[in-house]
Design a protein around this motif. Structure first.
Motif, mmCIF file in Angstrom:
data_model
loop_
_atom_site.group_PDB
_atom_site.id
_atom_site.type_symbol
_atom_site.label_atom_id
_atom_site.label_comp_id
_atom_site.label_asym_id
_atom_site.label_seq_id
_atom_site.Cartn_x
_atom_site.Cartn_y
_atom_site.Cartn_z
ATOM 1 N N THR A 167 0.826 -1.206 0.000
ATOM 2 C CA THR A 167 0.000 0.000 0.000
ATOM 3 C C THR A 167 0.860 1.256 0.000
ATOM 4 O OG1 THR A 167 -1.785 -1.146 1.175
ATOM 5 C CG2 THR A 167 -1.796 1.264 1.233
ATOM 6 N N GLY A 171 0.938 4.022 -2.918
ATOM 7 C CA GLY A 171 0.521 5.377 -2.590
ATOM 8 C C GLY A 171 1.597 6.410 -2.843
ATOM 9 N N HIS A 204 2.055 6.809 -6.608
ATOM 10 C CA HIS A 204 0.929 7.505 -7.228
ATOM 11 C C HIS A 204 0.993 8.996 -6.941
ATOM 12 C CE1 HIS A 204 -3.083 8.248 -8.775
ATOM 13 N NE2 HIS A 204 -3.396 8.843 -7.640
ATOM 14 N N HIS A 205 1.311 9.355 -5.699
ATOM 15 C CA HIS A 205 1.372 10.773 -5.328
ATOM 16 C C HIS A 205 2.451 11.496 -6.124
ATOM 17 C CE1 HIS A 205 1.118 14.368 -2.828
ATOM 18 N NE2 HIS A 205 2.433 14.320 -2.715
#
Length: 509
Positions: free
Chosen positions: A317, A321, A324-325
């Motif tokens: 995760t 995350g 992606h950010h």
């Protein structure tokens, strides 16, 4: 900060009697008079009205409960997404960014002013909840940017309450029609204002049906350009699947330039194709990450809990995350870049003055079919060549190349559907199945690479790497299954009716 509201509404021509009695509408327990509201809205666009041509509306409105800046995107007939920002003198930056692909270097100027006296009624359900807002609007429109004048009309607007059932609007419409009220011919107030206040306005409407090979190719290229422009604000808003749809449009257009070189001069389209490849690569930073994270998460969730050793979920995760950010910030910067906006200008110029070659004037059947047939020959050589290689990195790379060429053949077939009909549609479907199989294989290659990286980090932190190894083995098995299925699938495709309709696979026995 801007926020978003899904607006579902219908507009009607108001008769002399105003709003009919709606207490008999199923579900309506009461009709509550909310009084009169004065609304004053100025609509902005470029001098050549690019937003209006794309059915976008941008306004600054005072009065009512939602004063501020509103940018509306069409979703479906009667359905729009409204982006709202607080009232200010200039267009807010977050709103301006969402229309940058359309506006580019042009200024946003006032084009229409609408002043409305709105008599509002709320339709209330038995539980006291708001079902819809019905209003009678007396509208005065003034054209601000052209040699137009003013117009006045009265209309009825019914807007569904947030999270309401759209079927309720059907019931309201039945009652309105019974009272002699008819739907408005214009999709919005500003569209009606621009029609009724004079001036030439933006060019709208459909194009003539394609006839020549060049017509068909240009229609396909134009469709992809329009999709890029449509997806731009959705990507900025982080709408699910928007990055994927924008990336596919860039690939389709680039494939069209390469496949149909007999129609469009590659000496002219080549630089645009190179920039489209750059844009697809930038979009892929986010999309590939999204697909891979979903694949690994699903695989992990499918394991029995006693086989998940250590904080594997947490690591996966966090990895997804953080990536992606970081890629989202980079992607928005790409869409704001001069290079991207220059690419859009290049595509517009290419469509305005297309570099057509002599074969572009011919009938589409032979010209387009021959181009797709060449792509099929390249796919055949790559697939058969990859299958004779031993399992390993060289085979993985060869299959990845075959996948890319199969995508080009698929997009080429899609472009020929309006001209060639069912055979083209069936061939595109077959190529989609092939690219799906090869795509699953490539996803396995990338998944194993990521699992090795995560396992190394976990091991360095003193955690068990068992689960990563287990997932790695399963991905290895999936790749082997894809490779085992490929020969039979390709034989079936190569000998199938759609391929034969294109003249068969070049070089095939």
């Amino acid at each position: 900060m801007a926020d978003t509201k899904r607006e579902i509404e219908r507009k009607y021509e108001a008769g002399a009697g105003g709003l009919p009695d709606l207490t008999g509408v199923p579900g309506v327990a009461a009709v509550r008079d909310e009084g009169l509201v004065e609304l004053d809205a100025t609509y902005y666009d470029t001098a050549d009205e690019r937003l209006a041509a794309a059915s976008l509306t941008l306004r600054r409105r005072t009065g009512g409960s939602d004063a501020g800046w509103h940018l509306k995107f069409p979703v479906a007939p009667g359905v729009r997404d409204e982006i709202r920002a607080p009232l200010s003198d200039a267009v807010p930056d977050e709103i301006a960014a969402l229309v940058r692909a359309r506006v580019r270097g042009a200024a946003l100027v006032p084009v229409v002013r609408l002043v409305s006296a709105r008599d509002v009624s709320h339709l209330i359900g038995a539980d006291g909840a708001l079902l819809a807002e019905a209003s009678v609007d007396e509208v005065t429109a003034e054209r601000l940017n052209r040699d137009g004048g003013t117009a006045r009309w009265t209309e009825i607007e019914v807007e569904l309450a947030d999270d309401g059932d759209p079927a309720f609007l059907d019931e309201v419409e039945k009652r309105l029609r019974e009272a002699g009220v008819r739907p408005s011919k214009s999709p919005s107030k500003v569209a009606r204002a621009m029609e009724e206040t004079g001036g030439p306005g933006p060019r709208r409407g459909g194009r003539a049906a394609p006839v020549t090979a060049g017509d068909h190719v240009l229609a396909y290229v134009r469709e992809q350009r329009d999709m890029i422009l449509t997806c731009d604000p959705a990507v900025r808003r982080d709408i699910p699947d928007s990055v994927h749809r924008m990336r596919v449009a860039t690939r389709r257009m680039r494939s069209a330039f390469r496949t149909f070189g007999a129609v469009l001069d590659r000496a002219v389209t080549g630089p645009a194709a190179a920039e489209l490849k750059w844009l697809a690569g930038e979009l892929g930073l986010d999309r590939d990450q999204e697909v891979l994270a979903e694949r690994l998460t699903d695989a992990l969730d499918g394991l029995p809990s006693d086989l998940v050793l250590g904080p594997v979920h947490e690591r996966l995760t966090t990895w997804a995350g953080v990536r992606h950010h970081s890629t989202r910030g980079h992607l928005v910067a790409v869409l704001d870049s001069a290079r991207y906006l220059a690419l859009l200008d290049t595509l517009d110029a290419l469509l305005a003055a297309p570099p057509l070659r002599p074969k572009a004037a011919r009938k589409p059947d032979r010209v387009l079919a021959r181009a797709v047939r060449r792509d099929l020959g390249k796919v055949s050589r790559l697939v058969t060549g990859a299958l004779v290689l031993p399992p390993g990195q060289d085979r993985d790379l060869a299959l990845h190349e075959a996948r890319k060429k199969a995508k080009r053949a698929r997009y080429g077939a899609e472009a020929t559907v309006p001209a060639l009909g069912t055979p083209a549609r069936d061939l595109a479907k077959s190529m989609k199945s092939l690219t799906s199989l090869l795509g699953d294989h490539q996803d396995s290659v990338m998944g194993r690479r990521t699992l090795r990286e995560l396992a190394a980090v976990a091991h360095a932190a003193g955690e068990s790497a068992f689960t990563y190894g287990l997932l790695y083995g399963r991905e290895e098995r999936r790749a082997a299954d894809s490779e085992a299925e490929l020969p039979g699938m390709w034989r079936e495709i190569a000998s199938g009716t759609p391929v034969r309709a294109y003249g068969g696979v070049p070089g095939a026995r």
